[in-house]
Design a protein around this motif. Structure first.
Motif, mmCIF file in Angstrom:
data_model
loop_
_atom_site.group_PDB
_atom_site.id
_atom_site.type_symbol
_atom_site.label_atom_id
_atom_site.label_comp_id
_atom_site.label_asym_id
_atom_site.label_seq_id
_atom_site.Cartn_x
_atom_site.Cartn_y
_atom_site.Cartn_z
ATOM 1 N N GLU A 157 0.865 -1.183 0.000
ATOM 2 C CA GLU A 157 0.000 0.000 0.000
ATOM 3 C C GLU A 157 0.897 1.227 0.000
ATOM 4 O O GLU A 157 1.905 1.251 0.692
ATOM 5 C CB GLU A 157 -0.860 0.059 1.264
ATOM 6 N N THR A 158 0.512 2.238 -0.764
ATOM 7 C CA THR A 158 1.234 3.505 -0.762
ATOM 8 C C THR A 158 0.263 4.606 -0.379
ATOM 9 O O THR A 158 -0.824 4.699 -0.953
ATOM 10 C CB THR A 158 1.825 3.814 -2.155
ATOM 11 N N VAL A 159 0.655 5.409 0.601
ATOM 12 C CA VAL A 159 -0.180 6.527 1.015
ATOM 13 C C VAL A 159 0.686 7.782 1.076
ATOM 14 O O VAL A 159 1.899 7.705 1.232
ATOM 15 C CB VAL A 159 -0.851 6.276 2.393
ATOM 16 N N SER A 160 0.047 8.925 0.935
ATOM 17 C CA SER A 160 0.774 10.182 1.023
ATOM 18 C C SER A 160 -0.010 11.137 1.905
ATOM 19 O O SER A 160 -1.203 10.975 2.113
ATOM 20 C CB SER A 160 0.974 10.793 -0.368
ATOM 21 N N GLY A 161 0.687 12.097 2.425
ATOM 22 C CA GLY A 161 0.050 13.127 3.223
ATOM 23 C C GLY A 161 -0.149 12.724 4.674
ATOM 24 O O GLY A 161 0.297 11.684 5.142
ATOM 25 N N ILE A 162 -0.858 13.546 5.394
ATOM 26 C CA ILE A 162 -1.051 13.393 6.830
ATOM 27 C C ILE A 162 -1.856 12.149 7.191
ATOM 28 O O ILE A 162 -1.748 11.634 8.294
ATOM 29 C CB ILE A 162 -1.689 14.675 7.424
ATOM 30 N N VAL A 163 -2.656 11.618 6.261
ATOM 31 C CA VAL A 163 -3.465 10.435 6.557
ATOM 32 C C VAL A 163 -2.588 9.274 6.992
ATOM 33 O O VAL A 163 -2.988 8.451 7.804
ATOM 34 C CB VAL A 163 -4.366 10.062 5.361
ATOM 35 N N SER A 164 -1.357 9.202 6.500
ATOM 36 C CA SER A 164 -0.478 8.090 6.860
ATOM 37 C C SER A 164 -0.042 8.150 8.316
ATOM 38 O O SER A 164 0.373 7.147 8.876
ATOM 39 C CB SER A 164 0.750 8.063 5.946
ATOM 40 N N TRP A 165 -0.151 9.292 8.971
ATOM 41 C CA TRP A 165 0.219 9.400 10.376
ATOM 42 C C TRP A 165 -0.762 8.657 11.271
ATOM 43 O O TRP A 165 -0.417 8.255 12.359
ATOM 44 C CB TRP A 165 0.237 10.855 10.814
ATOM 45 N N PHE A 166 -1.999 8.516 10.819
ATOM 46 C CA PHE A 166 -3.047 7.984 11.670
ATOM 47 C C PHE A 166 -3.559 6.626 11.209
ATOM 48 O O PHE A 166 -4.616 6.194 11.615
ATOM 49 C CB PHE A 166 -4.222 8.974 11.718
ATOM 50 N N THR A 167 -2.799 5.948 10.379
ATOM 51 C CA THR A 167 -3.217 4.671 9.832
ATOM 52 C C THR A 167 -2.324 3.563 10.367
ATOM 53 O O THR A 167 -1.108 3.675 10.303
ATOM 54 C CB THR A 167 -3.117 4.708 8.294
ATOM 55 N N LEU A 168 -2.925 2.514 10.881
ATOM 56 C CA LEU A 168 -2.155 1.373 11.338
ATOM 57 C C LEU A 168 -1.710 0.559 10.131
ATOM 58 O O LEU A 168 -2.452 0.409 9.168
ATOM 59 C CB LEU A 168 -3.004 0.499 12.261
ATOM 60 N N PRO A 169 -0.492 -0.003 10.179
ATOM 61 C CA PRO A 169 -0.042 -0.836 9.064
ATOM 62 C C PRO A 169 -1.009 -1.992 8.829
ATOM 63 O O PRO A 169 -1.481 -2.624 9.760
ATOM 64 C CB PRO A 169 1.317 -1.351 9.540
ATOM 65 N N GLY A 170 -1.300 -2.256 7.560
ATOM 66 C CA GLY A 170 -2.173 -3.359 7.203
ATOM 67 C C GLY A 170 -3.648 -3.026 7.240
ATOM 68 O O GLY A 170 -4.490 -3.860 6.939
ATOM 69 N N HIS A 171 -3.993 -1.803 7.613
ATOM 70 C CA HIS A 171 -5.393 -1.395 7.644
ATOM 71 C C HIS A 171 -5.591 -0.309 6.603
ATOM 72 O O HIS A 171 -4.756 0.569 6.447
ATOM 73 C CB HIS A 171 -5.769 -0.856 9.025
ATOM 74 N N ASN A 172 -6.702 -0.365 5.911
ATOM 75 C CA ASN A 172 -6.967 0.636 4.884
ATOM 76 C C ASN A 172 -7.177 1.991 5.545
ATOM 77 O O ASN A 172 -7.946 2.120 6.487
ATOM 78 C CB ASN A 172 -8.209 0.261 4.073
ATOM 79 N N PRO A 173 -6.495 3.013 5.050
ATOM 80 C CA PRO A 173 -6.676 4.334 5.639
ATOM 81 C C PRO A 173 -8.018 4.934 5.244
ATOM 82 O O PRO A 173 -8.590 4.581 4.219
ATOM 83 C CB PRO A 173 -5.535 5.148 5.028
ATOM 84 N N VAL A 174 -8.491 5.826 6.092
ATOM 85 C CA VAL A 174 -9.701 6.565 5.746
ATOM 86 C C VAL A 174 -9.345 7.526 4.619
ATOM 87 O O VAL A 174 -8.195 7.891 4.443
ATOM 88 C CB VAL A 174 -10.236 7.358 6.966
ATOM 89 N N GLN A 175 -10.336 7.917 3.862
ATOM 90 C CA GLN A 175 -10.077 8.880 2.803
ATOM 91 C C GLN A 175 -9.749 10.224 3.443
ATOM 92 O O GLN A 175 -10.458 10.685 4.328
ATOM 93 C CB GLN A 175 -11.308 9.024 1.903
ATOM 94 N N PRO A 176 -8.661 10.854 3.029
ATOM 95 C CA PRO A 176 -8.312 12.138 3.625
ATOM 96 C C PRO A 176 -9.318 13.215 3.231
ATOM 97 O O PRO A 176 -9.895 13.153 2.146
ATOM 98 C CB PRO A 176 -6.933 12.439 3.035
ATOM 99 N N PRO A 177 -9.507 14.175 4.123
ATOM 100 C CA PRO A 177 -10.391 15.287 3.759
ATOM 101 C C PRO A 177 -9.730 16.138 2.677
ATOM 102 O O PRO A 177 -8.532 16.013 2.430
ATOM 103 C CB PRO A 177 -10.529 16.068 5.074
ATOM 104 N N PRO A 178 -10.504 17.032 2.066
ATOM 105 C CA PRO A 178 -9.930 17.902 1.036
ATOM 106 C C PRO A 178 -8.745 18.703 1.594
ATOM 107 O O PRO A 178 -8.698 19.038 2.776
ATOM 108 C CB PRO A 178 -11.078 18.829 0.655
ATOM 109 N N ARG A 179 -7.811 19.011 0.717
ATOM 110 C CA ARG A 179 -6.584 19.704 1.118
ATOM 111 C C ARG A 179 -6.867 21.040 1.807
ATOM 112 O O ARG A 179 -6.207 21.389 2.785
ATOM 113 C CB ARG A 179 -5.725 19.913 -0.128
ATOM 114 N N TYR A 180 -7.861 21.790 1.339
ATOM 115 C CA TYR A 180 -8.133 23.098 1.949
ATOM 116 C C TYR A 180 -8.593 22.938 3.395
ATOM 117 O O TYR A 180 -8.258 23.746 4.254
ATOM 118 C CB TYR A 180 -9.137 23.909 1.125
#
Length: 137
Positions: A101-124
């Motif tokens: 899995e590849t993720v970018s941005g702040i969403v990766s700070w709050f995602t446990l390995p092996g679990h699908n991250p939540v969709q990040p909110p809009p950049r603004y």
């Protein structure tokens, strides 16, 4: 191979690799993973790596989390002979092919390995919340 988030060359990327290792091959796998990390550390844009060992028999996967400064640096590493040489040896020790899995941005700070991250909110929205949190300081 799953990709989440909007990867951009300007943003750090976090890659999560999940691997199930054949019984009795764990020590060899860990040594090869350490070698892979050492080799990656010599590449421009490498920001670090962490290995999470299997938590229990119910969750037998190793998870390796590593970061690169951007897509170009990650691509250079992923296509390098140094990586491919060790990867070939690692793949022989696995029960099933690696999951990635590849993720970018702040969403990766709050995602446990092996679990699908939540969709990040809009950049603004993320910019506004960050600004509001930092302004009082």
């Amino acid at each position: 191979m799953a990709t989440q988030g909007q990867a951009s060359p300007d943003y750090p990327l976090t890659v999560v690799i999940s691997r199930q290792v054949k019984s009795g091959k764990e020590t060899e796998f860990e040594a090869l993973s350490a070698e892979m990390t050492t080799r990656a550390s010599h590449f421009p844009g490498y920001l670090g790596a962490t290995m999470f060992r299997p938590a229990s028999a119910d969750d037998p996967e190793y998870r390796i989390v590593f970061k690169f400064a951007g897509q170009a640096a990650l691509s250079d590493w992923e296509q390098s002979p140094e990586r491919l040489e060790v990867l070939q040896q690692i793949e022989q020790l696995l029960i099933t092919p690696s999951e990635r899995e590849t993720v970018s941005g702040i969403v990766s700070w709050f995602t446990l390995p092996g679990h699908n991250p939540v969709q990040p909110p809009p950049r603004y929205k993320m910019t506004l919340v960050s600004w509001l949190a930092l302004y009082p300081a």
